[in-house]
Design an enzyme around this catalytic site. Sequence first.
Site, PDB file in Angstrom:
ATOM      1  N   SER A 129      -2.537 -51.553 -32.957  1.00 37.10           N
ATOM      2  CA  SER A 129      -2.660 -52.824 -32.246  1.00 37.10           C
ATOM      3  C   SER A 129      -3.124 -52.599 -30.825  1.00 37.10           C
ATOM      4  O   SER A 129      -2.828 -51.583 -30.211  1.00 37.10           O
ATOM      5  CB  SER A 129      -1.317 -53.552 -32.213  1.00 37.10           C
ATOM      6  OG  SER A 129      -1.448 -54.726 -31.423  1.00 37.10           O
ATOM      7  N   LYS A 183       3.237 -53.616 -38.623  1.00 36.70           N
ATOM      8  CA  LYS A 183       2.079 -54.180 -37.927  1.00 36.70           C
ATOM      9  C   LYS A 183       1.887 -55.647 -38.345  1.00 36.70           C
ATOM     10  O   LYS A 183       1.550 -56.500 -37.515  1.00 36.70           O
ATOM     11  CB  LYS A 183       0.813 -53.366 -38.246  1.00 36.70           C
ATOM     12  CG  LYS A 183      -0.492 -53.980 -37.748  1.00 36.70           C
ATOM     13  CD  LYS A 183      -0.537 -54.017 -36.244  1.00 36.70           C
ATOM     14  CE  LYS A 183      -1.714 -54.666 -35.576  1.00 36.70           C
ATOM     15  NZ  LYS A 183      -2.796 -55.232 -36.267  1.00 36.70           N
ATOM     16  N   HIS A 186       4.373 -57.610 -36.474  1.00 38.75           N
ATOM     17  CA  HIS A 186       3.866 -57.693 -35.095  1.00 38.75           C
ATOM     18  C   HIS A 186       2.886 -58.870 -34.979  1.00 38.75           C
ATOM     19  O   HIS A 186       2.960 -59.670 -34.055  1.00 38.75           O
ATOM     20  CB  HIS A 186       3.185 -56.370 -34.719  1.00 38.75           C
ATOM     21  CG  HIS A 186       2.289 -56.453 -33.511  1.00 38.75           C
ATOM     22  ND1 HIS A 186       1.041 -57.032 -33.553  1.00 38.75           N
ATOM     23  CD2 HIS A 186       2.481 -56.069 -32.229  1.00 38.75           C
ATOM     24  CE1 HIS A 186       0.500 -56.998 -32.348  1.00 38.75           C
ATOM     25  NE2 HIS A 186       1.356 -56.409 -31.525  1.00 38.75           N
ATOM     26  N   ASN A 187       1.984 -58.963 -35.928  1.00 35.41           N
ATOM     27  CA  ASN A 187       0.990 -60.032 -35.872  1.00 35.41           C
ATOM     28  C   ASN A 187       1.623 -61.405 -36.069  1.00 35.41           C
ATOM     29  O   ASN A 187       1.225 -62.373 -35.421  1.00 35.41           O
ATOM     30  CB  ASN A 187      -0.100 -59.802 -36.922  1.00 35.41           C
ATOM     31  CG  ASN A 187      -1.051 -58.698 -36.525  1.00 35.41           C
ATOM     32  OD1 ASN A 187      -0.698 -57.822 -35.734  1.00 35.41           O
ATOM     33  ND2 ASN A 187      -2.247 -58.710 -37.058  1.00 35.41           N
ATOM     34  N   GLU A 190       3.095 -62.290 -32.916  1.00 32.76           N
ATOM     35  CA  GLU A 190       1.986 -62.611 -31.995  1.00 32.76           C
ATOM     36  C   GLU A 190       1.548 -64.073 -32.187  1.00 32.76           C
ATOM     37  O   GLU A 190       1.336 -64.802 -31.210  1.00 32.76           O
ATOM     38  CB  GLU A 190       0.839 -61.641 -32.292  1.00 32.76           C
ATOM     39  CG  GLU A 190      -0.427 -61.848 -31.517  1.00 32.76           C
ATOM     40  CD  GLU A 190      -1.525 -60.899 -32.032  1.00 32.76           C
ATOM     41  OE1 GLU A 190      -1.243 -59.701 -32.244  1.00 32.76           O
ATOM     42  OE2 GLU A 190      -2.652 -61.363 -32.228  1.00 32.76           O
TER      43      GLU A 190
END
Length: 473
Positions: A129, A183, A186-187, A190
Amino acid sequence: MNNLSDFGLIGLAVMGQNLVLNVESRGFQVSVYNRTGDATDAFVAAHADKKLVPTHTVAEFVQSLSKPRRVMLMVKAGAAVDAVIEQLIPLLDANDIVIDGGNSLFTDTERRDAWLTAKGFRFIGAGVSGGEEGARKGPSIMPGGPASSWEAMRPIFESIAAKVDGAPCVMHIGPGGAGHYVKMIHNGIEYGDMQLICEAYSLFKAAGMTADEMADVFDAWNEGDLHSYLIQITGKALRQRDPETGQPMVDLILDKAGQKGTGQWTLMNAADNAVVVSTINAAVEARVLSSMKALRVAASSQLSGPEATLEVDRQQLIAQVHDALYASKVLSYAQGLDLMRTMSDKKDWALDLGGIASIWRGGCIIRARFLNHITEAYRADPTLPHLMLAPFFKNLLNTNQQAWREVVALAASHGIPVPAFSASLSYFDSLRTERLSANLLQAQRDFFGAHTYERVDKPAGQWFHTAWPEVIE
Ligand code: 2AM
């Protein structure tokens, strides 16, 4: 230049190129290959002073690497990853390492891990990222795979990753698909962060603030406990002027959001595991609703609502929105952490949630000062059942909730949509309510389907059924 390179990368789009330059800048010699040879030559020619080895066939690429070979793929997620792996398999030796650094779905990573491991190779699914700039200067890296592969890649990963207080923003996340899974979360987080900021913006807009005035607020917030990359870029984006018209750039950008799918993947995984990620859900759905522009334009003249103009004390509004945003953000992260904990238990990944929060402090899009508090919360109590119960966050939620409620109420009474603020608040209120309305729900279920219920005055695990009255229609 040495005979053999330390590392090789396939896929020279911008992310791949920047990762190569980052790895090379740390003292490694890098071989590169791209399906289209022109891109390889143009890239190497543009960096003639660097220790880069251009190759034009996959065989030449593989032969140019020292053993065990370390081959990173930065190709389009999906079928392209499988296609490149198919080409590599006959050329690799046992113990060579293949790293997929793309945005692959974690279940694809699990499948590829099993496939390559069965053939004697080592596979790492690594979430990367930080966008293009992060790839060049230091991303946050989330590698999943066997510990031995991690150790083999560790020197390169640690040298190219972002550093915060001297610590590299990379750690061994867990086996198999764990890296790409983290990940993905994480997105999802986000998406939540971005939507919450946009809701703050919509309230400021309704209060008549100019883009520059809002930029001042975000700049000031970036100096405080909301300090983060996304708050920082929001301030900069609001200040940007269109060179053609001189107007704020944001006023000229069409309000239709795009998405590439990682947010939806998070929702699907949450649904599969019956975990509530309502703030992330609201954020994904807000993008979907935004894309229904034609319907919104038609509906705006047919369906009425209150005047979306806030006649309020501006300084007070700014302070309240700050508190609402922070509290909402905490619960959005709490949802992502809850989902990770659930999957970690289910898959035996042993995810270190505090460690994951700490490698998100630099390099990645959600990098933020407040992540330190998440790390501290899990360091203090690794079995923490929920983030909102950690002392720091408990205190924050108790302190901020008055302003949070007022902001959500103000938005509702003025017809301003704040789906993520209100999803977080409902989630919070549901989880801190001892007795919810599900007693009635159980009665309904038992009424029409004899699903039975437990009683408050009898031991748990004893199930009852009532002979409900007959319905005459
Ligand atoms: P290209 O330049 O030849 O299109 C991002 O799209 C990167 O993935 C690019 O470097 C692209 O190579 C590569 N890519 C996409 N599909 C691929 C495939 N099937 N095989 C190899 N590389 C591929």
